[in-house]
Scaffold this active site. Structure first.
Site, PDB file in Angstrom:
ATOM      1  N   HIS A 179      -3.768  -5.481   0.648  1.00  0.00           N
ATOM      2  CA  HIS A 179      -3.152  -5.804   1.941  1.00  0.00           C
ATOM      3  C   HIS A 179      -3.193  -7.298   2.232  1.00  0.00           C
ATOM      4  O   HIS A 179      -4.146  -7.780   2.867  1.00  0.00           O
ATOM      5  CB  HIS A 179      -3.890  -5.069   3.058  1.00  0.00           C
ATOM      6  CG  HIS A 179      -3.616  -3.600   3.104  1.00  0.00           C
ATOM      7  ND1 HIS A 179      -2.569  -3.067   3.816  1.00  0.00           N
ATOM      8  CD2 HIS A 179      -4.237  -2.563   2.519  1.00  0.00           C
ATOM      9  CE1 HIS A 179      -2.559  -1.754   3.681  1.00  0.00           C
ATOM     10  NE2 HIS A 179      -3.568  -1.399   2.897  1.00  0.00           N
ATOM     11  N   GLU A 183      -1.489  -8.866   4.388  1.00  0.00           N
ATOM     12  CA  GLU A 183      -1.398  -9.096   5.845  1.00  0.00           C
ATOM     13  C   GLU A 183      -2.770  -9.000   6.504  1.00  0.00           C
ATOM     14  O   GLU A 183      -2.965  -9.486   7.608  1.00  0.00           O
ATOM     15  CB  GLU A 183      -0.408  -8.108   6.479  1.00  0.00           C
ATOM     16  CG  GLU A 183      -0.930  -6.701   6.770  1.00  0.00           C
ATOM     17  CD  GLU A 183      -1.078  -5.813   5.546  1.00  0.00           C
ATOM     18  OE1 GLU A 183      -0.832  -6.301   4.412  1.00  0.00           O
ATOM     19  OE2 GLU A 183      -1.470  -4.633   5.696  1.00  0.00           O
ATOM     20  N   CYS A 239       0.836  -1.198   0.000  1.00  0.00           N
ATOM     21  CA  CYS A 239       0.000   0.000   0.000  1.00  0.00           C
ATOM     22  C   CYS A 239       0.876   1.256   0.000  1.00  0.00           C
ATOM     23  O   CYS A 239       1.572   1.511  -0.972  1.00  0.00           O
ATOM     24  CB  CYS A 239      -0.981  -0.043   1.175  1.00  0.00           C
ATOM     25  SG  CYS A 239      -2.286   1.186   1.035  1.00  0.00           S
TER      26      CYS A 239
END
Lengths: 991, 280
Positions: free
Chosen positions: B233, B235, B95
């Site tokens: 994202h 994660e 990001c």
């Protein structure tokens, strides 16, 4: 390349004003004041100001004179900040400039934006257009209209240099005068002190002992200094001291004949119940006295929550006001105990209808503009701070045109013990500790915020009370403070919010019973602030932190690393005095006790007579399918997706139940669930309840409904009801009888009733209020034009979820699942969304009647406990709260979430008529779906609790609601979805 | 050997905690390192095996996302970064971190076999919608990409959370060249296509492509495949309880730790950690 910045303006003109513009281009402008030669700057334009791949840059020449704009623009508007207003891009640009030109340390950059219009309708006035693009309170706009554009006379802004501030030596203010003069001193000084309070101050300076020690100290013996008077006004403001909640109220109830006295609503109905509950549980660690309430979450971690309002600033500058609201409440969390880390935000807004076409009182923005501005402020504040917005609501009512309500809440987490062994929820300052001001500097912005919010909004409301937050400065400070906390460097910390240093140091000084401040040490945004201004300015992004003398070097090194300004400005003492110096001169010398306990208790009158409203009588021969289509489009019910999706709701990688659920990720989430410790499914539920329109009938019922809604929402996702805590945030119109407020007794009676219900329901739910706030002057104007908000309680809840994997969401999931109603529908349509819709449409005479009540809350709690256990056992994976719009709307939303159908029969769900059962808003109701294989177990677990079978989830995407043999509703799910999602999609489309 | 990961933070980076956590969940040790600790020389980048630039809003995205932090790194950490890349150590930017890597010129970077030259070749600009949005997307990976981070991964759902995620390059030849070397590692795809067949150069409609990125690009790698950046994202789906539809999953798999609840995103971090382990 598409000019998106310009295109957004084009689309909003279309969406908000139905004006079609062919094209809008944008220019980002930077004004540089510094020593670096312009030619040197010009060589680095692409290194800093323009992106070489997507933008065109130019230096030392107006962009408009370059070939890019040689194609004949029709109107040009340039918008920049007024001098002294926080310019975040400018600050960032200055920082970036120093990376390139490290020697130009005094350089400053101001930013502006130019909008270039093509194909503008000829009747579109340029100054009106400029009005839509800037807020005159904080920004300036230059316009080149058609003629100017033809003459190529381009607008050029100059660098915004703030006017010089004149330093005024502290003055003493003679209070030996008559009452009228005392009141005038308060009014003209924006002190918001009443005559009683002015008398109390007068009396202090008549005390011989006081006069004697003041003489010895070399400060005006018989009269307050301006510093002292301002400091007292801040500390004693309604905003800081909650004088109405602490008042002595003579309450008369004409319905029951009751005639009684309430000595402090807060102590009686909020504090006492929580303290009673604190005796029964071991997890209420810190309640009421700190910046937020703290509960133990497990053996290692505790969690805390706080919610605030920022209503008045948001009315004046929706963007800046709301942003300071959200970053301000983040600081409350950072200032809890020895510092907690904010991990989740909640935002609840109350606005006028976005499609309002009626008159707007002077000085007020159109509700759609308030919505856009507030939303943008909270979005930027939350997103840039890296805190997910996990829960919230938007409520609409005409009366919020007068004053929008902007509630911002934050949840924090902290280790129960710091590495040095100290419990993190306990502050440990001692006399001799050094007090730092950390973060932003003090400026003229933010003077008189606390006292201003304690007055009603007028046309003269000061612009200095408005600020724009700076999330990045705050984020740097937050990173630094948490590192300092873990290194054991902090003994005491609090936020600089309302009242500035006066409040923050003043409140912390109660721990050691004294402090000595040197205002000359406080770093300023601009020179020339007078001592009283430095003391009370509410400039943002500041924390006040106490450090042991031996830890100063380590603390300052950490501040340097994070590029955060930290300045020692005071020392804690045990002298009993709030001692303020400006260099060598003492400018304030007030006893801590007088400062904090000296404010006289208000004596108020309260009188309850039930309001007389025309009863809601449903029309005959209505088509319920049609009604449901209408209801799904009501702003209070319609999807808020466009707005909420612009909040980051899953940063930190912890959000297990998000604001959006279901197959298309657009069904409503009832409550937020987070699992904040990575790798561990232990969760925390965050929910809210708000039902302001019930106040039209009874503010007590409004309060009960808000609390029940918050609990229901949390139960829907699997909350452990035996570990939950709440926050009460009251927003009221002025409830003090006066010529300005002739109905003050009634409004105060509403407050009394709301508090009594709050106590009754919270005790029954074993739901302690651990923190709260009130905002008591939510009115606009006076006389017949006066607009008062409906009395509004936002109830926020945070509670335990043992395992987020065992949650439920509102979307119907699998065809064949059995649908049940938990709870009972009564004939309660008073002040319901349906009653409002039909009254507004002219199909009903009024909204009066039976408002939803909560007669047996302990039974509700027992049902909630049983249901949430079913959810956590995996028997129920689908649950949805039944609130505005009743059962019909709840079922429609569940179908939309799952893009799947349902066949339902509401026969047997209650004793009321079809209107009550389909549209009534009775409390305590939750719709659930149960897989067939779990149905028997579910029913045995729910034995003894009102549980009625409604029907079945159907594969065909179609909602059918029957009442026995009578078909009430037959609607296609996609139709419902598009109606529900359309109303508040004010984006003007994507392309 | 336990790989050490430097997770940058400071100045508005805000996904540092979860980025550290996901590396630790796959067997690395990770430190949150303030950018200034590396610039001041207080900590050395060369002591680490992997560098992660997490998501966030460094410097508030002012003057263009990633630009100001990119400049700090480009001017103050140039040698350390070049040495890190030359040493063949993996870097990821997620990001805002991706935006930073693009603006420093580390992505897409120069031709294979060349040291980083810190020249910006592409950019990430405002979403076509003009809005910051948090929304779940479906991603598909180029199976032939040299990217060491995405080995063996086909398709993944995860959120995007950005306002400036539209990847652009000056000309289509620039994109052709990257595509030929399989550096267009990850794209937004239509979830109704079959896995492996979703990637297309035709611009997908909003919101399938959340930002109007050229060729639906969600992430790219450099010529070596070691430096990788993406807007979505991964994660944020380290555990399946973070998936919006997890309440449809069988809850019975409740073994300790992630067990059956490991999310699809974790593999990406495991790939890099395993890569470092195998190299040493």
């Amino acid at each position: 390349m598409r000019d998106v910045r310009g295109d957004v303006v084009r689309r909003q003109l279309k969406a908000d004003h139905n004006i079609t513009v062919t094209n809008v281009r944008s220019i980002c402008g930077y004004l540089i004041s510094g020593e670096t030669p312009p030619s040197a700057v010009a060589e680095r334009v692409d290194d800093l100001f323009a992106d070489p791949i997507i933008e065109i840059g130019a230096a030392n020449t107006a962009m408009l004179t370059t070939p890019t704009f040689a194609d004949g623009p029709e109107t040009i508007i340039t918008v920049g900040f007024k001098p002294g207003v926080t310019d975040n891009p400018g600050k960032a640009a200055t920082d970036g400039f120093l990376t390139l030109f490290p020697n130009d340390v005094e350089a400053k950059i101001a930013t502006y934006t130019t909008y270039v219009f093509y194909g503008l309708p000829s009747d579109c006035d340029a100054s009106w257009l400029a009005g839509t693009l800037h807020n005159g309170l904080i920004e300036r706009a230059l316009i080149a209209d058609r003629n100017a554009c033809e003459a190529q006379s381009w607008p050029e802004l100059t660098f915004p240099t703030p006017p010089e501030q004149v330093f005024i030596e502290p003055q003493s203010i003679d209070l030996e005068c008559d009452d009228a003069t005392l009141e005038e001193i308060s009014t003209t000084g924006l002190l918001a002190l009443n005559l009683n309070e002015m008398h109390a101050i007068q009396a202090h300076y008549r005390d011989e002992t006081v006069r004697q020690y003041r003489t010895e100290m070399g400060i005006s013996p018989n009269a307050p200094t301006d510093v002292e008077l301002e400091c007292l006004a801040q500390t004693w403001s309604e905003h800081c001291k909650h004088k109405i909640f602490a008042s002595r109220i003579h309450h008369v109830d004409h319905e029951t004949g009751e005639d009684t006295v309430v000595d402090s609503l807060f102590k009686t109905h909020i504090m006492k119940p929580t303290h009673d509950m604190q005796k029964d549980v071991d997890w209420l660690l810190s309640v009421f006295h700190d910046n937020s309430g703290v509960i133990a979450w497990d053996d290692t971690w505790s969690v805390c929550m706080k919610a605030e309002t920022h209503n008045s600033p948001s009315a004046l500058d929706p963007y800046g006001g709301a942003m300071t609201g959200i970053v301000g409440v983040n600081r409350d969390i950072l200032g809890t105990g020895l510092g907690a880390r904010p991990i989740a935000n909640t935002d609840v807004f109350c606005f006028g209808p976005p499609d309002w076409e009626g008159q707007l009182p002077e000085n007020l923005f159109h509700p759609s503009r308030v919505l856009r501005g507030v939303h943008a402020g909270v979005r930027v504040g939350g997103n840039e701070s890296g805190i997910p917005t996990v829960n919230g609501a938007i409520v609409f009512d005409d009366r919020y045109i007068g004053k929008p309500l902007v509630y911002c809440g934050t949840v924090g987490i902290m280790p129960r013990h710091l590495p040095d062994g100290r419990p993190s929820h306990v502050k440990t300052p001692v006399s001799g500790d050094i007090v730092y001001m950390v973060g932003g500097r003090v400026g003229y912005d933010g003077i008189h915020g606390a006292t201003f919010s304690s007055l009603e909004l007028t046309e003269e409301s000061p612009s200095s009370a408005v600020q724009i937050g700076d999330p990045i400065t705050q984020k740097k400070m937050l990173d630094m403070v948490l590192e300092a906390r873990d290194a054991g460097l902090i003994t005491c910390i609090t936020d600089n919010g309302a009242g500035g240093l006066s409040s923050s140091i003043g409140e912390m000084a109660e721990y050691t019973n004294g402090c000595e401040i040197d205002l000359a040490k406080v770093p300023l945004k601009q020179a020339g602030l007078s001592p009283w201004e430095i003391l009370v300015s509410e400039s943002q992004e500041r924390m006040t932190i106490a450090v042991k003398p031996e830890d100063q070097a380590a603390f300052e090194a950490l501040a340097d690393l994070h590029e955060v300004e930290a300045t020692a400005v005071a020392t804690f003492t045990s002298t009993g005095m709030f001692h303020v110096r400006y260099a060598d001169a003492t400018v304030a010398y007030l006893p801590i006790e007088f400062l904090h306990e000296g404010v006289p208790q208000l004596q108020l009158e309260s009188e309850w007579r039930p309001p007389e409203l025309p009863s809601f009588v449903p029309p005959s021969g209505a088509d319920h399918s049609e009604l449901l289509q209408g209801m799904l489009q009501r702003p209070n019910i319609a999807s808020k997706e466009t707005w909420v999706r612009q909040y980051d709701h899953e940063v930190i990688a912890q959000t297990a139940i998000k604001p959006f659920v279901g197959v298309e990720r657009d069904g409503p989430g009832d409550a937020g669930v987070i699992a904040p410790i990575h790798g561990d499914p232990h969760g925390l539920v965050i929910s809210c309840g708000i039902a302001p329109r019930y106040s039209d009938i009874d503010a007590g019922a409004m309060a009960a409904a808000s609390i029940d809604e918050a609990v229901r929402n949390a139960v829907c996702v699997g909350l452990d009801v035996d570990k939950m805590a709440g926050l009460d945030n009251f927003c009221w119109p002025d409830p003090i009888e006066s010529t300005k407020t002739p109905d003050g007794r009634f409004k105060l009676a509403q407050l009394v009733r709301a508090n009594r219900e709050l106590e009754r329901v919270c005790r029954a739910y074993r739901l302690p209020c651990v923190s709260g706030k009130d905002s008591m002057k939510n009115d606009y104007g006076s006389g017949p034009e006066k607009i008062s908000i409906p009395p509004t309680l936002l109830f926020s809840l945070f509670g335990d979820h043992p395992d987020v994997r065992k949650s439920a969401t509102s979307d119907f999931k699998f065809s064949g699942d059995k649908i049940y109603l938990v709870g009972e529908s009564k004939q309660e349509l008073g002040a319901s969304e349906l009653a409002f819709m039909l009254t507004e449409n002219g199909q009903a005479a009024g909204v009066g009647g039976h408002v939803p009540l909560l007669p047996h809350p302990e039974q509700n709690l027992s049902t909630y406990r049983a249901l949430s256990q079913c959810i956590r056992a995996g028997l129920v994976r689908t649950a949805h709260d039944c609130s505005e719009g009743g059962l019909a709307v709840a079922l429609a939303e569940m179908c939309i979430g799952g893009r799947i159908g349902a066949a339902v029969d509401i026969d047997g769900t209650g004793t009321g008529d079809v209107w009550g059962r389909l549209w009534g808003e009775s409390l305590g109701r939750i719709v659930v779906a149960v897989p067939a294989e779990h149905e028997a177990t579910f029913l045995s677990q729910m034995k003894g609790h009102p549980t009625t079978v409604l029907g079945t989830v159907e594969a065909a995407p179609h909602l059918t609601i029957m009442d026995g043999d009578e078909a009430l509703v037959q609607l296609d799910v996609e139709t419902m979805a598009s109606l529900w999602k359309g109303t508040l999609d004010l984006t003007g489309g994507v392309i | 050997m336990t790989p050490r990961v430097a997770v940058l933070f400071g100045f508005g980076i805000n996904c540092d905690h979860e980025t550290k956590a996901v590396f630790e969940l796959v067997g690395a040790t990770a430190d949150r390192l303030h950018v200034n600790r590396l610039i001041s020389g207080d900590q050395q980048l060369e002591d680490y095996d992997i560098l992660a630039v997490p998501g966030g809003f460094s410097f508030g995205d002012h003057l263009g996302s990633g630009r100001l932090l990119g400049n700090r790194m480009r001017f103050a950490m140039r040698d350390a970064l070049r040495n890190f890349v030359d040493a063949g150590k993996p870097i990821i930017g997620i990001c805002n971190g991706f935006q930073v890597l693009v603006k420093t010129g580390l992505l897409p970077g120069p031709e294979a076999g060349t040291s980083p030259d810190f020249l910006q070749r592409g950019s990430l600009t405002l979403n076509d919608s003009g809005r910051y949005e948090d929304r779940w997307v479906t991603l598909e990976f180029d199976p032939e990409s040299p990217c060491i981070w995405t080995k063996g991964m086909t398709r993944m759902e995860c959120p995007v959370r950005h306002g400036e995620g539209k990847y652009v390059m000056p000309s289509s030849e620039d994109l052709d060249r990257l595509d030929a070397q399989h550096q267009l590692t990850v794209r937004y795809v239509d979830p109704t296509t079959s896995p492996g067949a979703g990637r297309t150069d035709e611009n997908l409609p909003y919101p399938l492509s959340p930002n109007g990125s050229m060729r639906n690009i969600a992430g790219i790698c450099d010529a070596t495949g070691l430096v990788f950046g993406l807007m979505p994202h991964p994660e944020a789906i380290y555990a399946r309880w973070l998936h919006p539809m997890h309440t449809r999953q069988d809850i019975n798999d409740s073994t300790d730790g992630l067990g059956g609840w490991e999310g699809e995103g974790l593999q990406l971090f495991r790939n890099a950690v395993e890569y470092v382990k195998q190299r040493s």
